[in-house]
Design an enzyme around this catalytic site. Structure first.
Site, mmCIF file in Angstrom:
data_model
loop_
_atom_site.group_PDB
_atom_site.id
_atom_site.type_symbol
_atom_site.label_atom_id
_atom_site.label_comp_id
_atom_site.label_asym_id
_atom_site.label_seq_id
_atom_site.Cartn_x
_atom_site.Cartn_y
_atom_site.Cartn_z
ATOM 1 N N ARG A 46 58.314 -31.616 -44.893
ATOM 2 C CA ARG A 46 57.921 -31.131 -43.574
ATOM 3 C C ARG A 46 57.289 -32.280 -42.811
ATOM 4 O O ARG A 46 56.995 -33.333 -43.371
ATOM 5 C CB ARG A 46 56.976 -29.917 -43.646
ATOM 6 C CG ARG A 46 56.047 -29.769 -44.791
ATOM 7 C CD ARG A 46 54.909 -30.727 -44.855
ATOM 8 N NE ARG A 46 54.194 -30.883 -43.603
ATOM 9 C CZ ARG A 46 53.546 -31.966 -43.262
ATOM 10 N NH1 ARG A 46 53.533 -33.023 -44.063
ATOM 11 N NH2 ARG A 46 52.913 -32.049 -42.116
ATOM 12 N N GLN A 196 48.210 -27.328 -44.289
ATOM 13 C CA GLN A 196 48.615 -28.728 -44.428
ATOM 14 C C GLN A 196 47.426 -29.684 -44.384
ATOM 15 O O GLN A 196 47.443 -30.727 -45.040
ATOM 16 C CB GLN A 196 49.610 -29.113 -43.327
ATOM 17 C CG GLN A 196 50.941 -28.392 -43.405
ATOM 18 C CD GLN A 196 50.989 -27.195 -42.474
ATOM 19 O OE1 GLN A 196 49.994 -26.487 -42.313
ATOM 20 N NE2 GLN A 196 52.128 -26.964 -41.855
ATOM 21 N N ASP A 237 55.745 -32.564 -32.814
ATOM 22 C CA ASP A 237 57.089 -32.205 -33.262
ATOM 23 C C ASP A 237 58.101 -32.315 -32.135
ATOM 24 O O ASP A 237 59.286 -32.493 -32.388
ATOM 25 C CB ASP A 237 57.082 -30.793 -33.843
ATOM 26 C CG ASP A 237 56.417 -30.764 -35.206
ATOM 27 O OD1 ASP A 237 57.134 -30.794 -36.211
ATOM 28 O OD2 ASP A 237 55.176 -30.730 -35.265
#
Length: 348
Positions: A46, A196, A237
């Site tokens: 990821r 995360q 992102d």
């Protein structure tokens, strides 16, 4: 650099299973594009740049296994391979960027035999992986100038080596600051619901001996009000042409808090994350993930059975809340429409 999360050798793509960190360090081997697609979808790998690197190797696997000698028939099947990979995570633009690069490279070499095209596609995937590390190091050199000596820096999610081919974007800036001799420390938001920050950022920074303190997501405002945070840096992102930035859910909240407390809020991302085709952040697709990520922590259920759940994986921070966008080609400030256009013009 703490770790390279993706390694490629002798036709095998190895990825550290980030779902199991920090308690287990398990590497998984991938040999075909279907496996790589599943690894991206299930978050074995990821982070936008890392997803792009993985997808490039997935595209190479798919190309290698296509049994066609005619280029047009080969490319039609190759496009289907890339479409499968592209459908795994819709928000991170690096995914489609890497796949488009692989397709364009194949088309540019269409006059050669398909067998030769397959060979050069393997080298192109390796080039994407190597370039990502160099890009991150360049970004770190630019960005560390914004981080003062002694800074206490808040970060959200994981934008480190694990989220890239190596070195990191936001954490790469902090690594570069440390290498420049600056005495910095980091506060890492836990980053619900996938944690995360707690699982990955804290683990990475400990490995690099960068002082890190883990906090719950809802503690950031309090610590800002007490003067215990000097600036914020996050990854991205997807960045729209006007500077609106999609990042892990909760980033927008942190940006609003930083604005309220007069703190700089920085975004670090490669130019491959900038999507000039989107005028603003309202056009960025936002991935909704499985409700189980919210109702469970690992295998333990923490919410009532049957409760309604929303689980958007990203939010969009408006450009007006961002103090600077750091890229491998330099730093954009102020009018991001012009600044990003100028930076993108330098991309070879």
């Amino acid at each position: 650099m703490a770790i390279k999360p993706i390694e490629y050798r002798d036709g095998v793509c190895r990825m550290i299973d980030q779902r199991l960190l920090p308690t287990e360090e398990v590497w998984r081997d991938y040999f075909d594009y279907q496996g790589v697609a599943e690894a991206i979808r299930t978050m074995v790998v990821r982070g936008a740049p890392a997803i792009g690197v993985a997808a490039a190797f997935g595209a190479w696997f798919g190309a290698r296994d296509i049994d066609e000698e005619d280029f047009d028939r080969f490319f039609a099947r190759f496009e289907k391979v890339c479409a499968t990979l592209a459908a795994t995570r819709p928000t991170a633009v690096n995914l489609s960027w890497a796949l488009e690069r692989m397709k364009n490279f194949a088309k540019a070499n269409s006059s050669y035999p398909v067998a030769d095209i397959k060979i050069v596609l393997e080298y192109e995937a390796m080039a994407i992986a190597d370039e990502d590390i160099r890009v991150n190091m360049a970004m770190g050199r630019h960005g560390q100038e914004l981080i003062p000596d002694g800074a206490r820096v808040l970060t959200h999610c994981n934008a480190g080596a694990l989220a890239t081919g190596g070195f990191g974007t936001a954490l790469g800036v902090l690594r570069a600051a440390q290498l420049a001799g600056k005495n910095i420390s980091v506060l890492a938001d836990e980053t619900r619901p996938f944690l995360q920050g707690a699982r990955l950022t804290a683990w990475e920074l400990q490995k690099d001996n960068i002082p890190v303190t883990l906090i719950c997501d809802n503690m950031a405002g309090y610590l800002m009000s007490k003067g215990e945070i000097d600036c914020v840096i996050v990854g991205a992102d997807r960045i729209a042409a006007n500077g609106d930035t999609a990042n892990k859910i909760g980033t927008y909240t942190v940006a609003v808090l930083a604005k309220e407390h007069g703190l700089p809020f920085y975004v670090a991302a490669p130019t491959s994350t900038i999507d000039m085709s989107l005028a603003d952040g309202s056009l960025i697709p936002i991935e909704e993930r499985d409700a189980r990520e919210v109702t469970h922590c690992g295998d333990k259920q923490i919410a009532p059975s049957g409760v309604a759940v929303r689980n958007p994986s990203f939010d969009v921070t408006p450009a007006r809340l961002i103090s600077a966008i750091i890229t491998e080609w330099g730093i954009a400030r102020g009018d991001y429409g012009e600044g990003l256009k100028t930076l993108m013009s330098r991309v070879r």
